[in-house]
Write an enzyme that holds these catalytic residues in place. Structure first.
Site, mmCIF file in Angstrom:
data_model
loop_
_atom_site.group_PDB
_atom_site.id
_atom_site.type_symbol
_atom_site.label_atom_id
_atom_site.label_comp_id
_atom_site.label_asym_id
_atom_site.label_seq_id
_atom_site.Cartn_x
_atom_site.Cartn_y
_atom_site.Cartn_z
ATOM 1 N N GLN A 149 -3.762 6.901 3.353
ATOM 2 C CA GLN A 149 -3.909 8.358 3.349
ATOM 3 C C GLN A 149 -3.435 8.986 4.650
ATOM 4 O OE1 GLN A 149 -4.843 10.642 1.118
ATOM 5 N NE2 GLN A 149 -5.242 9.192 -0.525
ATOM 6 N N ALA A 170 3.911 4.435 -0.558
ATOM 7 C CA ALA A 170 4.976 5.450 -0.499
ATOM 8 C C ALA A 170 4.570 6.782 -1.115
ATOM 9 C CB ALA A 170 6.227 4.921 -1.208
ATOM 10 N N CYS A 295 -8.160 8.421 -7.540
ATOM 11 C CA CYS A 295 -7.828 7.130 -8.143
ATOM 12 C C CYS A 295 -8.785 6.797 -9.266
ATOM 13 C CB CYS A 295 -7.866 6.027 -7.087
ATOM 14 S SG CYS A 295 -6.820 6.394 -5.691
#
Ligand code: PLP
Length: 353
Positions: A149, A170, A295
């Site tokens: 992050q 990425a 997530c």
């Protein structure tokens, strides 16, 4: 990245097409090493941050694992499944790791791997990684940091932090999803998890994702150019956003406000308002936010991060996460504030009816 999709050679092949693919990979590797101030050939490409974290936790030469309670599930779950003794470090009410608990855990002996993230994905809280490394060194422990992050939002330096392993992804800095990296200290004897060919210095078998890696390299080059300015801009935008949400009867409670935070992240809740309702209401206004950890959203589960910070469950149930990006503008923030006010107005009329 689009150009790299046309490059059909296998980077392990010696023919010209293979060498072209190899060059694309090595160019990206060098760009990423420069971006995070890491030595040459320290980057091992993976399929993302999850795999990098798994490889660090499961492959590093350690007898025991020490992790913070607010790590990403790809660290916590890997630690739990490692078969090694695991110590989970508590955090304070801003989500910052308890360094005296770390000191006590290290004193228990046995070669440890300490895994403490650079910045939290739900609250943006930045951990005192230099202090963690200092304590770990005193006890001969290895240190891994999940910088997924943080990279692209604050300065990240593998060398200055002095860590042994560092995870990157990425898609958190403007690149494609499905590619990441584990940065490794020279000479660290890590055991590969993907077994087969000798790719990535024998640390990660499998033909490389050439286009994804090229995209990762291009993204870090852009992030390196834009970082100081983008970081300041995001921080100003976040300040105006949080100031607006702190007004009125439905004041938002901002989590981890007392900690140093990433410039783009804001995790907040309005007492009595469920996250799912807020999320759907804002979606109707054309605004995409996530509840708790992105997530794991889809399932609106209680956040282990807010739980570890001692947030009362009733308030934690309403937590949403707002993320600004390198391309967010004052106009976007203005739209968000007006969408928020429209939604709150609707809730007020419902309550009045
Ligand atoms: N670590 C942190 C802190 C994250 O926020 C995420 C994803 O959001 C990951 C690891 C996993 O990265 P990836 O999605 O590339 O697997």
């Amino acid at each position: 990245m689009l150009g790299a999709l046309d490059c059909l050679g296998n980077p392990s092949s010696v023919h010209a097409e293979g060498r072209r693919a190899r060059d694309l990979i090595e160019e990206a590797r060098e760009a990423i090493e420069a971006f995070v101030s890491a030595p040459a050939r320290s980057v091992v490409f993976t399929s993302g941050g999850t795999e990098a974290n798994n490889l660090a936790l499961l492959g590093a030469p350690a007898e025991r694992l020490i992790v913070s309670a607010v790590e990403h599930p790809s660290v916590l779950e890997a630690a739990r499944r490692s078969g090694k003794p695991v110590t989970v470090l508590p955090v304070d009410s801003d989500g910052i790791v308890d360094l005296s608990a770390l000191d006590r855990a290290l004193a228990e002996g046995g070669r440890a791997l300490v895994s403490v993230m650079l910045a939290n994905n739900e609250t943006g809280a930045i951990q005192p990684i230099a202090e963690v490394v200092k304590l770990a060194r005193r006890h001969g422990a290895l240190v891994h940091t999940d910088a997924v992050q943080a990279a692209g939002k604050i300065e990240v330096s593998f060398e200055a932090f002095g860590v042994d392993l560092m995870s990157l992804s990425a898609h958190k800095l403007g690149g494609p999803a499905g590619v990441g990296a584990l940065v490794l200290r020279d000479g660290l004897d890590i055991e590969a998890r993907q077994l087969g060919g000798g790719q990535e210095f024998r640390r990660r078998a499998g033909t490389e994702n050439v286009a994804g890696i090229a995209g990762f390299g291009a993204a870090v080059k852009a992030a390196a150019r834009e970082l100081p300015e983008a970081s300041l801009r995001m921080s100003d935008l976040r300040a105006s956003l949080e100031a607006a949400l702190a007004e009125g009867p439905d004041r938002a409670h901002i989590f981890a406000k007392g900690a140093k935070r990433l410039p783009n992240t804001s995790c907040l809740a309005v007492r009595g308002l469920d996250a799912a309702l807020l999320l759907m209401g804002l979606d109707l206004e054309g605004i995409a936010v996530s509840s708790g950890s992105a997530c794991s959203s889809g399932k609106v589960a209680a956040s282990h991060v807010l739980d570890a910070m001692g947030v009362e469950p009733e308030l934690a149930r309403g937590a949403i996460r707002l993320s600004l990006g390198w391309n967010s503008t004052a106009e976007d923030v203005g739209r968000f504030i007006s969408g928020w006010r429209t939604f709150m107005g609707r809730m007020d009329s419902r309550r009045a009816a």
